[in-house]
Design a protein around this motif. Sequence first.
Motif, mmCIF file in Angstrom:
data_model
loop_
_atom_site.group_PDB
_atom_site.id
_atom_site.type_symbol
_atom_site.label_atom_id
_atom_site.label_comp_id
_atom_site.label_asym_id
_atom_site.label_seq_id
_atom_site.Cartn_x
_atom_site.Cartn_y
_atom_site.Cartn_z
ATOM 1 N N ASN A 1 99.979 -44.148 -91.519
ATOM 2 C CA ASN A 1 100.004 -45.393 -92.285
ATOM 3 C C ASN A 1 98.603 -46.014 -92.245
ATOM 4 O O ASN A 1 98.209 -46.625 -91.244
ATOM 5 C CB ASN A 1 101.044 -46.351 -91.701
ATOM 6 C CG ASN A 1 101.170 -47.611 -92.532
ATOM 7 O OD1 ASN A 1 100.335 -47.895 -93.382
ATOM 8 N ND2 ASN A 1 102.217 -48.383 -92.270
ATOM 9 N N MET A 2 97.854 -45.828 -93.329
ATOM 10 C CA MET A 2 96.457 -46.267 -93.358
ATOM 11 C C MET A 2 96.341 -47.792 -93.376
ATOM 12 O O MET A 2 95.271 -48.336 -93.088
ATOM 13 C CB MET A 2 95.733 -45.649 -94.560
ATOM 14 C CG MET A 2 95.673 -44.126 -94.541
ATOM 15 S SD MET A 2 95.084 -43.407 -92.982
ATOM 16 C CE MET A 2 93.346 -43.816 -93.036
ATOM 17 N N ASP A 3 97.431 -48.498 -93.684
ATOM 18 C CA ASP A 3 97.403 -49.971 -93.609
ATOM 19 C C ASP A 3 97.257 -50.422 -92.154
ATOM 20 O O ASP A 3 96.506 -51.352 -91.852
ATOM 21 C CB ASP A 3 98.682 -50.568 -94.216
ATOM 22 C CG ASP A 3 98.775 -50.303 -95.710
ATOM 23 O OD1 ASP A 3 97.729 -50.036 -96.336
ATOM 24 O OD2 ASP A 3 99.903 -50.336 -96.246
ATOM 25 N N VAL A 4 97.991 -49.746 -91.262
ATOM 26 C CA VAL A 4 97.881 -50.059 -89.830
ATOM 27 C C VAL A 4 96.459 -49.773 -89.355
ATOM 28 O O VAL A 4 95.851 -50.542 -88.608
ATOM 29 C CB VAL A 4 98.888 -49.201 -89.012
ATOM 30 C CG1 VAL A 4 98.662 -49.349 -87.521
ATOM 31 C CG2 VAL A 4 100.318 -49.544 -89.397
ATOM 32 N N ALA B 1 93.701 -49.768 -91.128
ATOM 33 C CA ALA B 1 92.769 -50.780 -91.659
ATOM 34 C C ALA B 1 92.929 -52.106 -90.922
ATOM 35 O O ALA B 1 91.930 -52.749 -90.549
ATOM 36 C CB ALA B 1 93.008 -50.964 -93.160
ATOM 37 N N GLU B 2 94.183 -52.493 -90.678
ATOM 38 C CA GLU B 2 94.443 -53.767 -89.971
ATOM 39 C C GLU B 2 93.749 -53.807 -88.623
ATOM 40 O O GLU B 2 93.237 -54.833 -88.197
ATOM 41 C CB GLU B 2 95.953 -53.913 -89.708
ATOM 42 C CG GLU B 2 96.733 -54.628 -90.777
ATOM 43 C CD GLU B 2 98.226 -54.345 -90.625
ATOM 44 O OE1 GLU B 2 98.697 -54.124 -89.480
ATOM 45 O OE2 GLU B 2 98.897 -54.290 -91.679
ATOM 46 N N PRO C 1 104.587 -45.265 -100.206
ATOM 47 C CA PRO C 1 103.744 -46.457 -100.329
ATOM 48 C C PRO C 1 102.268 -46.054 -100.340
ATOM 49 O O PRO C 1 101.901 -45.019 -99.759
ATOM 50 C CB PRO C 1 104.074 -47.261 -99.057
ATOM 51 C CG PRO C 1 105.381 -46.723 -98.568
ATOM 52 C CD PRO C 1 105.448 -45.283 -99.022
ATOM 53 N N GLY D 1 99.634 -46.814 -98.817
ATOM 54 C CA GLY D 1 98.910 -46.586 -97.559
ATOM 55 C C GLY D 1 99.366 -45.360 -96.786
ATOM 56 O O GLY D 1 98.755 -44.993 -95.787
ATOM 57 N N TYR D 2 100.438 -44.700 -97.224
ATOM 58 C CA TYR D 2 100.977 -43.566 -96.462
ATOM 59 C C TYR D 2 100.268 -42.264 -96.844
ATOM 60 O O TYR D 2 100.337 -41.834 -97.994
ATOM 61 C CB TYR D 2 102.471 -43.402 -96.739
ATOM 62 C CG TYR D 2 103.368 -44.283 -95.902
ATOM 63 C CD1 TYR D 2 103.037 -45.610 -95.638
ATOM 64 C CD2 TYR D 2 104.560 -43.792 -95.374
ATOM 65 C CE1 TYR D 2 103.867 -46.424 -94.886
ATOM 66 C CE2 TYR D 2 105.401 -44.599 -94.612
ATOM 67 C CZ TYR D 2 105.044 -45.910 -94.376
ATOM 68 O OH TYR D 2 105.868 -46.701 -93.632
ATOM 69 N N SER D 3 99.636 -41.656 -95.860
ATOM 70 C CA SER D 3 98.965 -40.377 -96.092
ATOM 71 C C SER D 3 99.821 -39.246 -95.487
ATOM 72 O O SER D 3 100.009 -39.200 -94.262
ATOM 73 C CB SER D 3 97.582 -40.412 -95.435
ATOM 74 O OG SER D 3 96.949 -39.175 -95.581
#
Length: 177
Positions: free
Chosen positions: A81-84, A86-87, A137, A139-141
């Motif tokens: 989860n690339m959002d996590v 980045a956060e 989603p 952000g999901y790789s």
Amino acid sequence: MSEAVLQCIKTRRVVREMTDEPVTREQIEAILEAARWAPSGGNLRPNRYIVIEDAETRRLVRLVSPGMFQEAPVLILICTNMDVVAEQQVPPSDRALLIDVGTAAQTMMLAAHALGLASGPVTSYSKEAIKVILNLPAGYSPEMIICVGRRAPDARPGMRAFKRITWRDLTHWERFT
Ligand SMILES: Cc1cc2nc3c(=O)[nH]c(=O)nc-3n(C[C@H](O)[C@H](O)[C@H](O)COP(=O)(O)O)c2cc1C
């Protein structure tokens, strides 16, 4: 530490021919629960898992996965989860992210083996197609698929080793001279 753990590590093999016998929900959950204990760089825990049981979705995934030889009743897609990422201001190229995929994958495959199930990892697939098929989603790789099922009775052995190796072939002690 029990000998059973070492035996589990040594006897797990990738299985590329599986029966269509179903895997129970309890078994899938036990595998996911095991993965939750896998080590994670910085304890970031960026992995997210997608469990795919639906026959049509599995068929589509196989169509875009030339490295998937199994017709497994369950696929578990490991995503980062690339959002996590980045956060937490971790660089997207941080190698710990892929190492996390590996620790989760091996933990899942050992858990499956301990439950008497067969498993096999797959990385040879179109990431873009998988994103579309699963409506992931943004952000999901999608990093690795773990196929889970039961070994077909007449399954052929896995890939032939190029050369029989021992830990000694792979290990150096102390510094290189
Ligand atoms: C990073 C990685 C990617 C892999 N990708 C695939 C794959 O796409 N398809 C496949 O059939 N096996 C795949 N494998 C399984 C290896 O081929 C397998 O682990 C190796 O042949 C040794 O077999 P063993 O695990 O049964 O000892 C992958 C393994 C790893 C670690």
